[in-house]
Motif scaffolding. Structure first.
Motif: not given
Length: 125
Positions: A34-46
């Motif tokens: 889901d993150c890849a499909a939505l191009n979501i960059q997770l914050p450091d430490g997530f």
């Protein structure tokens, strides 16, 4: 000290059952997709969901018994999971010639209750 070890062992069995009941690895894979499909960059430490679950050696036999009974759940009239079929548990004990049945059964019941709780929590309201 034995009591503390027993509590830790019980806690780990509960975690293993919840991991199994909630689809652990599948949920982690879906989250990443889901993150890849939505191009979501997770914050450091997530902290992303874990893709695997480590079973302690002292719980291995209990967890493997629980997993082997994955198709042996009793379903109630309204489609709710009500618990494991204990005749199937007994059959597995006999087929596998398991000797330490009492302690394995105790652990199995801990896992069963944790899985039932996870099923109830996931049920749409």
């Amino acid at each position: 000290m034995v009591r503390a070890d027993h509590r830790r062992q019980k806690k780990k069995l509960i975690e293993a059952a919840r991991w199994w009941a909630t689809g652990g690895a599948a949920q982690a894979a879906q989250f990443s997709a889901d993150c890849a499909a939505l191009n979501i960059q997770l914050p450091d430490g997530f902290e992303q969901p874990a893709t695997h679950f480590v079973v302690d050696p002292e719980n291995w036999d209990t967890v493997m018994l629980f997993v082997s009974l994955g198709t042996q759940w009793r379903i109630g009239g309204m489609g709710d999971v009500i618990g494991l079929d204990y005749t199937a548990v007994d059959a597995v004990f006999r087929i596998r010639r398991i000797k330490n049945r009492a302690s394995l059964f105790d652990g199995l019941q801990v896992m069963e209750e944790a899985a039932l709780a996870a099923f109830r929590e996931a049920k749409p309201k």
